[in-house]
Structures are given as C-alpha cells and as structure tokens.
Design a protein around this motif. Structure first.
Motif: not given
Length: 477
Positions: A392-394, A402-407, A411-414
């Motif tokens: 989803l991030v990719i 954009g920035n992967a960490d921010e995405i 999206k509350n994926l961490r």
C-alpha cells in the motif's frame, strides 16, 4: 539417420546516432514519423552529392565491437556493393566487405544453466536501405531509413539448437542496449536477422549446403523458421535430393519459407573500394575514447547476482534485462544490504505496478527516489510494517510520491511492538474464547489462525502479527 542443425547468424542492428551514416538527416530510430520526412539530396543519391562519414557512428560501432570482445582493425575501408532495387535510391550500398572495423570476438550467455561463449566472425559498418510497402497492386517507397547506420554482426556457424540462438540474440540485444549503441527493438526495425542453416549427420564434421533466410524481424519468427527449415531440409535429403544453396524468404503469417533467388555468389554485386570515402584509419586516441565508453556486460552482472547475491536464475535474468533496472537494483541493495528482499520488491511489486500503469515505462519515471523504497524494506525488516501494508505504501509512492515514513504514519500502518501491551491482548483473547482454547488443546490446531485474527482485530491491525503468533504458541502450549 539423425541430423544436427548448423546455424550461423547475420544480425543487422541500427546504430543509435542522432543523424544518418553519411549525411546530416535525422536517423530513423522509430517508425512514427511521416514517410520520406528525413531525407536529403545526399541520401537520395542526387547527382554530384557526396557522402561524409559520421564520426559518432564509427565510435558507437567500435564500442559495439568492443562490447563483443572483438579485435579492433585500426585500418579498415569501405566498399561499394552495387545492386538495383527500389528501396536503394543510390543503386549501391556502402559497406565493408574486405576489411571490417572489428573481427574475432564472442558473446557469453547462459544456456540451460551453463555459461556459453558464441563466436563472432566479424562486425562491419554499412548503410541501410529504405522500406517498401506493397499494397493494392502498387509499391510505396519510404526512404527515411535509407543511409541509416547499421552494424552487421556475423557469427561463426556455432549454433546447434534454436534455444542457443534465442539466448544469444537476447544477450546481444541487452549488450547493445547497455552500452547505448542500439535500442535493438525488432518491432521498430532496429534489429533484423538473417538465419543461415544447414543440416548434416550427427557424426559428420563436414558442413553441408546452407540456405539463407533474409530479414527475419521477430524472435518468434526465428524460432518457427528454424523448426520449419530443419524439417524441410531433412525431407529433401531423405528424398534423395541435395539442398540447394539459395536465399529464401520467411512468411511468419503462413509459417513457410519460399525461394527468393539462387546462391548469392551468382549475383554480380560488383564490389570495389568506395571511391568517395578514404580508408578508415583509427588513431590510438579515438580507440581509447571508445574503450572509455564501455560498461559492465549484462552477463557479468547476471553471474554476479547468481553467485554473490544468491538470486534465482529468473530473477537475475530479469534484473539484467535493462541496464537502468540493474543500476536501480544495485543502488537499492547498497541502501538495504538485503539483495533478496530488494529483488523481491522490485520484481513482484514495483515492476507489476509499472506494467499496469499507462504513464510509467521504467523505474526512471517513478515520482520517488530509490531510498524511499529502501525505507519501506527496512521498516518491514524491523517488523514496523507488514508485507501486506508495504505494498500500500509503495502504491502511494508511485501515485503521488512523498516520504515513506510519513505515509506509514498517515495511514496508521506502523506496527507496534510493545510486548506488555501485546501480551495483555493475547491474555484477553484467550480468556474470552475458552471454548476455542479447549478445541485447540484437543488437537484442533487448524483453529490457531482464529486467535491471531482476534488479536489483530483487538489491536485494530496496528500490532505485530509475528509477535502475536509467538505469544499465542507460548501461552496455548
């Protein structure tokens, strides 16, 4: 009697220069221009017009020869080959019959899992002819590619099976693309192949009479032609006849070949030294400039990926199919220090997205830098991002950059890895599902996924399923 095939190739490959070989017209690198748009009095053979050799064509041709490990001929020359045909406005071709620019090389590739070297007899420079289109009982002439620069690569008769031919041609295509010598796109007429084929008894070392099939312009066509011509020659020989040396044409729609003319020696091309061009003498400095343009061979990279990175053969082949993709992969590996996962994310996710996109053709079209993909892989390796959510991030990076960490955070994926909180969720799930716990301990192990799903549900998908698995196995026994 069993017969073996003996196959040699003559490959015509369009050199990727801006202008034609002997004039200043734009080189016909694509097929999307108007007919006869890129022509001038020189390439159309008007009276009094003289050729002027393109220095960049010579340098790129020399580079192509070096990429095939050929010996450089510092003193070569051009010859005039005279023939009359509507696609040839000058009524002659400027080529190198007697003294080619390079000779005696080889191209390495992998066939059936083994590295093989296939001999190159020589490569010479020459100009292309125009294109004829037959329609409605008439012939239309397009001279856009007349005098476009070609390399003609002549192999030794070293191929015995069509699989060897296919692997060689694909490797040659990759070599020339990697060096920037040619795009070698068969669909755009940038690469054509003459197939010379003969048969002989398996025990014999004597070469029998060959046939030549001119200008086959697709890999599938070459594959089918070899099958057809082998069977045709076997049938001729076993009927008590001899195979005639002749030039034949291949019809890839009907899958048959037909005779075009008798052996080429019967044609009087009246070769003689080209009177309008001086002999080609290459200085040491010029040769050194071409040498400096050499790049790592795709096969060298492929073998390195197999040996150093322990990749599978299919992945190594795919990643070395394009030098830009190889560079991207190696840059990603340098950031992640994880060759296998870097390979997996490129081949199974990134390339699939590019293939489905109408706007993307290669990794160079991506809106994000390679280190953003490296960040995604590192988050997965640290169990802060699930493999499912990483896709989803990719997809978001491809769509909007954009920035992967921010995405991940937006999206509350961490994934959270607080052991105390995770253990509390596991205890709660076990306590609230006593019946399922009893079933599981009664040897119904298939129900284990139910507990993992309940834990993920309780954590709203933000906690690490891997740790849930470990805790559940420990507590359920």
């Amino acid at each position: 009697m069993k017969y073996e095939k003996v196959i040699g190739l003559e490959i015509h490959m369009r050199i990727k220069s801006d202008t034609k070989m002997f004039c200043g017209c734009k080189n016909a690198l694509s097929i999307d221009v108007e007919p006869n748009e890129n022509t001038c009095p020189v390439c159309m053979g008007f009276p009094g017009m003289l050729p002027a050799l393109n220095e960049n064509v010579v340098k790129l041709g020399l580079l192509g020869g070096m990429m095939m490990n050929c010996e450089v001929n510092k003193h070569s020359r051009f010859d005039r080959k005279t023939y009359f045909y509507p696609d040839n406005p000058t009524s002659y071709q400027i080529t190198q019959l007697y003294d080619p620019i390079v000779w005696a090389g080889s191209v390495k590739t992998i066939v059936d899992g083994k590295a093989r070297d296939f001999g190159i007899h020589h490569m010479h420079l020459e100009n292309d002819a125009g294109k004829l289109t037959h329609a409605g009982g008439k012939t239309l002439c397009d001279y856009n590619r007349a005098w476009a620069p070609l390399m003609e690569i002549v192999t030794d008769p070293v191929f015995r099976e069509k699989e060897e031919v296919m692997e060689f041609l694909r490797e040659l295509q990759k070599v020339m693309r990697a060096a920037g010598v040619s795009d070698a796109d068969m669909e755009k007429g940038q690469m054509r192949c003459d197939v010379n084929l003969s048969i002989r008894p398996e025990w014999s070392a004597v070469l029998w009479t060959r046939t030549e099939h001119k200008n086959v312009n697709s890999f599938n066509g070459i594959w089918r032609l070899i099958d057809f011509e082998y069977k045709r020659q076997v049938k001729v020989v076993e009927s008590g006849w001899e195979v005639d040396q002749e030039t034949r044409g291949w019809d890839d729609e009907k899958w048959v070949s037909t005779i075009q003319r008798s052996k080429e020696d019967a044609m009087d091309y009246r070769y003689f030294p080209e009177p309008d061009l001086l002999p080609l003498n290459l200085s040491d400095d010029f040769i050194a400039q071409a040498e400096a343009m050499k790049v790592e061979l795709p096969i060298t990279r492929r073998l390195r990926y197999l040996e150093e990175y322990k990749l599978g053969d299919d992945d190594a082949r795919l990643l070395t199919s394009d030098s830009e993709l190889s560079d991207y992969f190696e840059e990603l590996v340098a950031l992640t220090q994880d060759p296998k996962k870097s390979c997996s994310y490129i081949t199974t996710i990134l390339l699939a997205i590019i293939k489905e996109s109408d706007d993307l053709e290669s990794v160079s079209d991506l809106k994000f830098n390679v280190w953003e993909l490296a960040t995604v892989i590192q988050l997965v390796n640290k169990d802060e991002l699930s493999s499912t959510n990483s896709k989803l991030v990719i997809e978001e990076l491809v769509l909007n950059g954009g920035n992967a960490d921010e995405i991940v955070d937006a999206k509350n994926l961490r994934q959270k890895n607080d052991m105390w909180a995770l253990e509390a969720i596991v205890d709660s799930v076990i306590e609230n599902n006593a019946k399922q716990v009893e079933d599981y301990k009664g040897w119904n192990e298939n129900i284990f996924g139910f507990f993992v799903w309940q834990c993920m549900k309780a954590s709203k998908g933000q906690w690490n399923p891997k740790i849930f698995n470990e805790l559940l196995k420990k507590k359920l026994g």
